[in-house]
Write a protein that holds these residues in place. Structure first.
Motif, short mmCIF file in Angstrom:
data_model
loop_
_atom_site.label_atom_id
_atom_site.label_comp_id
_atom_site.label_asym_id
_atom_site.label_seq_id
_atom_site.Cartn_x
_atom_site.Cartn_y
_atom_site.Cartn_z
N SER A 112 2.99 96.93 19.96
CA SER A 112 2.69 95.37 19.86
C SER A 112 4.00 94.63 19.66
O SER A 112 4.27 93.50 19.98
N LYS A 113 4.73 95.14 18.58
CA LYS A 113 6.14 94.56 18.06
C LYS A 113 7.28 94.75 18.78
O LYS A 113 8.01 93.84 18.82
N ASP A 114 7.02 95.48 19.72
CA ASP A 114 8.30 95.69 21.03
C ASP A 114 8.17 94.63 21.94
O ASP A 114 7.32 94.68 22.94
N GLU A 115 8.92 93.53 21.97
CA GLU A 115 8.89 92.45 22.71
C GLU A 115 9.10 92.70 24.16
O GLU A 115 8.18 92.33 25.08
N ASN A 116 9.99 93.57 24.40
CA ASN A 116 10.12 93.95 25.67
C ASN A 116 9.38 94.71 26.35
O ASN A 116 8.50 94.33 27.48
N LEU A 117 8.55 95.63 25.74
CA LEU A 117 7.45 96.43 26.07
C LEU A 117 6.18 95.48 26.49
O LEU A 117 5.43 95.72 27.38
N GLY A 118 6.13 94.49 25.47
CA GLY A 118 4.80 93.65 25.79
C GLY A 118 5.20 92.65 26.89
O GLY A 118 4.05 92.68 27.63
N CYS A 158 -5.37 96.24 22.03
CA CYS A 158 -4.50 95.40 21.05
C CYS A 158 -5.33 94.26 20.58
O CYS A 158 -5.08 93.77 19.28
N LEU A 159 -5.81 93.60 21.30
CA LEU A 159 -6.51 92.33 21.02
C LEU A 159 -7.59 92.62 20.02
O LEU A 159 -8.19 91.87 19.17
N SER A 160 -8.18 93.80 20.14
CA SER A 160 -9.26 94.12 19.06
C SER A 160 -8.70 94.67 17.79
O SER A 160 -9.69 94.81 16.82
N GLN A 161 -7.52 94.83 17.58
CA GLN A 161 -6.78 95.06 16.24
C GLN A 161 -6.31 93.62 15.58
O GLN A 161 -5.50 93.20 16.18
N PRO A 162 -7.20 93.46 14.19
CA PRO A 162 -6.84 92.37 13.97
C PRO A 162 -5.24 92.14 13.35
O PRO A 162 -4.90 90.82 13.39
N GLU A 163 -4.65 93.24 13.33
CA GLU A 163 -3.27 93.11 12.38
C GLU A 163 -2.32 92.65 13.75
O GLU A 163 -1.21 92.03 13.22
N VAL A 164 -2.62 92.92 14.97
CA VAL A 164 -1.75 92.46 16.11
C VAL A 164 -2.13 91.47 17.15
O VAL A 164 -1.65 91.09 18.14
N ALA A 165 -3.46 91.03 16.88
CA ALA A 165 -4.18 90.35 17.86
C ALA A 165 -3.41 89.06 18.25
O ALA A 165 -3.19 88.64 19.39
N ASN A 166 -3.12 88.30 16.87
CA ASN A 166 -2.19 87.20 17.23
C ASN A 166 -0.95 87.39 18.14
O ASN A 166 -0.35 86.19 18.71
#
Length: 443
Positions: free
Chosen positions: A87-93, A118-126
């Motif tokens: 999720s933190k990889d902007e290019n991959l996202g 990914c949206l179901s994981q609270p840590e990265v949903a935002n």
């Protein structure tokens, strides 16, 4: 597999240029299956699999290969640490969001599954909500899928993504409600996106709901909940009732579901337990539409100083009123049992919630059903009431059930209906007054 392939863009967006040979496909599918194991997923991450897949997405002309690679990423994302890394990889996202514009249904399905994970994981949903909000093409591609796909499995998964997005972020939902006026970009297999017509979110949701209604009850539940989420903001209600058809298509679909498919007379009463969430969503949307239409009609009356007939096509429909009362009748047994269980639980365990989750959903359904029924009863005329009596939707049993559930909260509506009922059937009105003394006292 991709290295020998030419990468020139092609004209046809549906073109499939290569296929995996059987042995290679079997090998990669084994990796796909194994990636559900956390140790394998961690190994793939250490082996820089996400970077390899990015190269595949950029160069591959083989839809099956793309699908498998997205699927492997989807399995890897089920594990929290890997999901955070992806999720933190902007290019991959960004590359993954572009997969939503793919023309290959299996790839779209795996992409949707990955996004939902990914949206179901609270840590990265935002992170994903913000990324999607900043990518207008996501709206266009999602609407294109909902409005044109006949793949029920894909429609359900895309619906789950939209439902999750709207539930997580009201601002994004508002943006999508207001969208449909900017230039749209649609699916393409090359670097030249094709223009699409301006999409409006409500017709796209309705089209998807029609596709899934017969084959997938869970999918219908998802799309009804999306509509319900729209009605939580005024802009969403307006988007529904101010459509070119005045909301007729929405009302017709929901009416048909309530009156002809869900909780029918030949169903066992326990069916209300199975259908409680979808019924609550549907009735909530109908209630919001009815209230909005009522407000519009009264506004017209005030402006013209003339009592206008209630012009809406969906207002005083006796089969719908009959269906609402039937739902309440089916709930009475379930409700009594739930209340008894709840009281027993309270005595045994102090501090425990009054209602368990199942009872909670039934209570929500009852509240929504009563609100809509009270609003509709308040608008009935003598002619409507005579029609209901003739069709069998109104009789002493059904009216008693309605009164039992509506009183005392909706006393004014019941009293208003009883006055009209006196004109249509004095004997029935008298009997109901005897059964509900509080009405007779006020009368």
């Amino acid at each position: 597999v991709i290295s020998p392939e030419k990468t020139e863009p092609t004209v046809s967006p549906e073109g499939i240029h290569t296929e995996l040979d059987e042995e290679m496909e079997n090998d990669i599918c084994k990796v796909w299956d194994m990636s559900m194991d956390e140790d394998v997923a961690l190994f793939l991450q250490e082996f820089n699999a996400p970077d390899i897949f990015m190269g595949v997405f950029a160069k591959s002309k083989c839809p099956r290969l793309t699908e498998i690679c997205v699927g492997i990423l989807g399995n890897m994302a089920c594990f929290q640490d890997i999901c955070m890394s992806i999720s933190k990889d902007e290019n991959l996202g960004q590359v993954l969001l572009q997969r939503l514009c793919d023309s290959d249904s299996p790839t779209l399905l795996e992409t949707s599954r990955l996004l939902l994970t990914c949206l179901s994981q609270p840590e990265v949903a935002n992170v994903w909500v913000e990324r999607i909000r900043e990518n207008p093409s996501v709206y266009d591609c999602v609407c294109f899928i909902m409005s044109s796909s006949t793949n029920v499995e894909l429609l359900v998964k895309v619906g789950e993504v939209v439902d999750k997005l709207f539930d997580l972020d009201e601002e994004l939902m508002l943006n999508w409600i207001k969208n449909g006026t900017c230039q749209s970009v649609g699916p393409s297999v090359d670097d030249s996106p094709e223009e699409l017509p301006d999409f409006k979110i409500v017709p796209c949701i309705l089209e998807a709901a029609k596709q899934v209604r017969s084959d997938n009850p869970e999918g219908l539940d998802v799309y009804m909940h999306i509509l319900q989420l729209l009605t939580t903001v005024d802009e969403g209600i307006q988007a529904i009732v101010q459509a070119p058809d005045g909301g007729k298509e929405t009302w017709s679909l929901l009416y048909d579901l309530v009156c002809h498919e869900l909780c029918q007379p030949d169903d066992p009463p326990i069916i209300v337990q199975e259908q409680k969430t979808v019924l609550a969503s549907i009735l909530s949307v109908l209630s919001a539409m009815f209230a909005s239409q009522t407000e519009q009609e009264y506004t017209k009356m005030r402006k013209s100083n003339v009592k206008l007939p209630f012009s809406s096509y969906f207002v005083l429909d006796m089969p719908l009123i009959g269906s609402l009362i039937r739902i309440l009748q089916y709930m009475e047994g379930c409700g009594k049992r739930s209340v008894d269980n709840s009281k027993e639980s309270e005595q045994q365990e102090t501090g425990r919630a009054d209602l368990n989750e199942e009872d909670f959903h039934l209570k929500i359904l009852k509240d929504i059903c009563c609100e809509l029924l009270s609003n509709m009863l308040q608008e009935l005329t003598k002619e409507n009431t005579l029609e209901g009596l003739h069709q069998g939707h109104l009789n002493e049993q059904t009216c008693s059930c309605a009164f039992q559930n509506l009183l005392p909260l909706y006393f004014a509506s019941v009293e208003s209906f009883l006055e009209v009922l006196r004109e249509a059937d004095q004997s029935l009105a008298d009997n109901l007054e005897k059964r509900f003394p509080s009405l007779k006292v006020h009368a």
